[in-house]
Motif scaffolding. Structure first.
Motif, PDB file in Angstrom:
ATOM      1  N   ARG A  18       0.051  23.517 -17.748  1.00  0.00           N
ATOM      2  CA  ARG A  18       0.695  23.405 -16.396  1.00  0.00           C
ATOM      3  C   ARG A  18       1.023  21.695 -16.496  1.00  0.00           C
ATOM      4  O   ARG A  18       0.654  20.886 -17.013  1.00  0.00           O
ATOM      5  CB  ARG A  18      -0.446  23.291 -15.528  1.00  0.00           C
ATOM      6  CG  ARG A  18      -1.051  24.826 -15.353  1.00  0.00           C
ATOM      7  CD  ARG A  18      -2.127  24.901 -14.170  1.00  0.00           C
ATOM      8  NE  ARG A  18      -1.541  24.743 -12.803  1.00  0.00           N
ATOM      9  CZ  ARG A  18      -1.068  25.760 -12.246  1.00  0.00           C
ATOM     10  NH1 ARG A  18      -1.066  26.911 -12.682  1.00  0.00           N
ATOM     11  NH2 ARG A  18      -0.659  25.613 -11.020  1.00  0.00           N
ATOM     12  N   ASP A  19       2.375  21.620 -15.631  1.00  0.00           N
ATOM     13  CA  ASP A  19       2.962  20.428 -15.883  1.00  0.00           C
ATOM     14  C   ASP A  19       3.332  20.332 -14.326  1.00  0.00           C
ATOM     15  O   ASP A  19       4.282  21.140 -13.569  1.00  0.00           O
ATOM     16  CB  ASP A  19       4.062  20.270 -16.732  1.00  0.00           C
ATOM     17  CG  ASP A  19       4.826  18.775 -16.645  1.00  0.00           C
ATOM     18  OD1 ASP A  19       4.128  18.009 -16.103  1.00  0.00           O
ATOM     19  OD2 ASP A  19       5.948  18.953 -17.032  1.00  0.00           O
ATOM     20  N   HIS A  20       2.976  18.973 -13.517  1.00  0.00           N
ATOM     21  CA  HIS A  20       3.411  18.957 -12.142  1.00  0.00           C
ATOM     22  C   HIS A  20       2.937  20.026 -11.280  1.00  0.00           C
ATOM     23  O   HIS A  20       3.481  20.539 -10.262  1.00  0.00           O
ATOM     24  CB  HIS A  20       5.162  18.924 -11.962  1.00  0.00           C
ATOM     25  CG  HIS A  20       5.582  17.771 -12.850  1.00  0.00           C
ATOM     26  ND1 HIS A  20       7.008  17.419 -12.590  1.00  0.00           N
ATOM     27  CD2 HIS A  20       5.113  16.876 -13.598  1.00  0.00           C
ATOM     28  CE1 HIS A  20       7.147  16.552 -13.791  1.00  0.00           C
ATOM     29  NE2 HIS A  20       6.134  15.988 -14.169  1.00  0.00           N
ATOM     30  N   GLY A  21       1.801  20.644 -11.643  1.00  0.00           N
ATOM     31  CA  GLY A  21       1.007  21.735 -10.888  1.00  0.00           C
ATOM     32  C   GLY A  21       1.806  23.163 -11.216  1.00  0.00           C
ATOM     33  O   GLY A  21       1.299  24.074 -10.409  1.00  0.00           O
ATOM     34  N   LYS A  22       2.772  23.131 -12.192  1.00  0.00           N
ATOM     35  CA  LYS A  22       3.157  24.504 -12.405  1.00  0.00           C
ATOM     36  C   LYS A  22       3.423  24.750 -13.856  1.00  0.00           C
ATOM     37  O   LYS A  22       3.471  23.982 -14.772  1.00  0.00           O
ATOM     38  CB  LYS A  22       4.689  24.458 -11.726  1.00  0.00           C
ATOM     39  CG  LYS A  22       4.869  24.311 -10.249  1.00  0.00           C
ATOM     40  CD  LYS A  22       4.263  25.390  -9.461  1.00  0.00           C
ATOM     41  CE  LYS A  22       4.464  25.018  -8.001  1.00  0.00           C
ATOM     42  NZ  LYS A  22       3.922  26.141  -7.208  1.00  0.00           N
ATOM     43  N   GLU A  23       3.366  26.137 -14.264  1.00  0.00           N
ATOM     44  CA  GLU A  23       3.532  26.278 -15.670  1.00  0.00           C
ATOM     45  C   GLU A  23       4.888  26.247 -16.120  1.00  0.00           C
ATOM     46  O   GLU A  23       5.161  26.085 -17.327  1.00  0.00           O
ATOM     47  CB  GLU A  23       3.146  27.843 -15.811  1.00  0.00           C
ATOM     48  CG  GLU A  23       1.625  28.199 -15.584  1.00  0.00           C
ATOM     49  CD  GLU A  23       1.117  29.394 -16.069  1.00  0.00           C
ATOM     50  OE1 GLU A  23      -0.010  29.676 -16.603  1.00  0.00           O
ATOM     51  OE2 GLU A  23       1.930  30.205 -15.882  1.00  0.00           O
ATOM     52  N   LEU A  24       5.911  26.413 -15.111  1.00  0.00           N
ATOM     53  CA  LEU A  24       7.132  26.474 -15.667  1.00  0.00           C
ATOM     54  C   LEU A  24       8.013  25.908 -14.417  1.00  0.00           C
ATOM     55  O   LEU A  24       7.983  26.360 -13.334  1.00  0.00           O
ATOM     56  CB  LEU A  24       7.473  27.855 -16.046  1.00  0.00           C
ATOM     57  CG  LEU A  24       9.088  27.956 -16.666  1.00  0.00           C
ATOM     58  CD1 LEU A  24       8.992  28.988 -17.769  1.00  0.00           C
ATOM     59  CD2 LEU A  24       9.916  28.501 -15.445  1.00  0.00           C
TER      60      LEU A  24
END
Length: 334
Positions: free
Chosen positions: A108-114
């Protein structure tokens, strides 16, 4: 997020040219191939953007990439490469590993997987999407492309595999329909969107860090209550003309850190990897809505006199997304 010169930003792309032409017709033909991706350079040491506002110099050898659909054993499989302009549809794709299997585990990056970006080749349409993944690894996101022409889809992700690094992969997308080439965006330092005026100050410089300051006003009054969007008061994307290179920048400081004010100024530190023309997109949130202000700037090139003209209206804002906090750093995807 990683720092400048290290893999780990979310990805997207720019048009192969501000003046790309497709001709007028009832349908759009194949999108012309862009220039071949540049060779990858060695990863550099951390750069600016980590929140302290400090600057550093990026090596000229740090060549961004993004045009490729496959890298590091992973491939972006775009399953809907053709859509119809003005008609809503689900954009569907999968990330496949070296064996061809869909990837189903991501960091997860910035709350999202993609994260997903769709940008038109004329630079007038920009979409920041957060697709949903099914159990079989198929991603989907609803999208309506306003005009016929060529687009580029870019996925930014980090596989949840040992030793895996963040990647930005791209694929061509065509929206069918009657097409008339619009005027190319001209250099500008002021953008107006939904009654908000955003003024750009500072300089994007090749090979060295510089500060970019964006001031947000509404009806002539400074906006001092910007709202966090994905953990920051603003997100800035720079798209380089000619090779689909992409830069995502986060501002210095963070909401709630005790020193960062919620407007009217949002400051960024960024480095352009080369001289050239760049399109900048600022996402900011106010009154519960995310809006995008667009600018065209030249890095390391003198702007012709009289080119600071009013900007074309920005594309409709995407719905607000998850505001999960994240570190504020800048990266050229490599």
């Amino acid at each position: 997020m990683h720092t400048i010169g290290k893999a780990g930003a979310f990805g997207a792309a720019l048009a192969a040219s501000f003046a790309a032409a497709y001709g007028v017709g009832t349908a759009v033909g194949p999108v012309p191939a862009g220039p071949p991706p540049a060779a990858h350079a060695a990863h550099d040491s951390p750069g600016p953007g980590s929140g302290d506002g400090s600057g550093s110099t990026q090596s000229d050898a740090a060549v961004p990439s993004g045009p490729q659909s496959s890298e590091g054993g992973y491939t972006l499989d775009l399953r809907t490469p053709h859509l119809t302009a003005g008609r809503g549809a689900d954009l569907r794709f999968a990330i496949r590993d070296a064996s061809g299997r869909p990837v189903t585990a991501f960091e997860r990056d910035h709350g999202k997987e993609l994260h997903l970006i769709v940008a038109s080749r004329d630079l007038l349409t920009y979409r920041h999407l957060h697709p949903v993944r099914a159990a079989d690894g198929t991603w989907s996101a609803p999208v309506t492309l306003p005009a016929a022409g060529g687009y580029r889809v870019f996925a930014d992700f980090t596989p949840a595999a040992e030793g895996a690094e963040g990647l930005t992969l791209g694929a061509d997308l065509v929206a069918a329909g009657p097409y008339a080439p619009p005027p190319a965006p001209r250099p500008n330092t002021t953008a107006v969107v939904d009654g908000y005026t955003v003024a750009l100050a500072g300089e994007l410089r090749p090979g060295t860090s510089g500060e970019l300051r964006l001031d947000v006003t509404r009806d002539g009054r400074p906006v001092t209550d910007l709202e966090p969007y994905l953990g920051a008061y603003g997100h800035l994307v720079a798209l380089r003309s000619g090779d689909l290179a992409y830069l995502h920048v986060h501002p210095a400081g963070a909401p709630g850190d005790g020193r960062t004010r919620p407007g009217p100024t949002v400051s960024f530190t960024a480095t352009a990897p080369s001289a050239g023309t760049y399109r900048l997109f600022l996402d900011f949130k106010h009154d519960g809505t995310v809006r995008t202000a667009a600018f065209t700037v030249r890095a390391g090139e003198a702007a012709p006199p009289g080119t600071d003209l009013p900007e074309a209206p920005s594309a409709p804002s995407a719905p607000a997304h998850d505001d999960t906090a994240h570190p504020h750093q800048a990266v050229w995807r490599k």
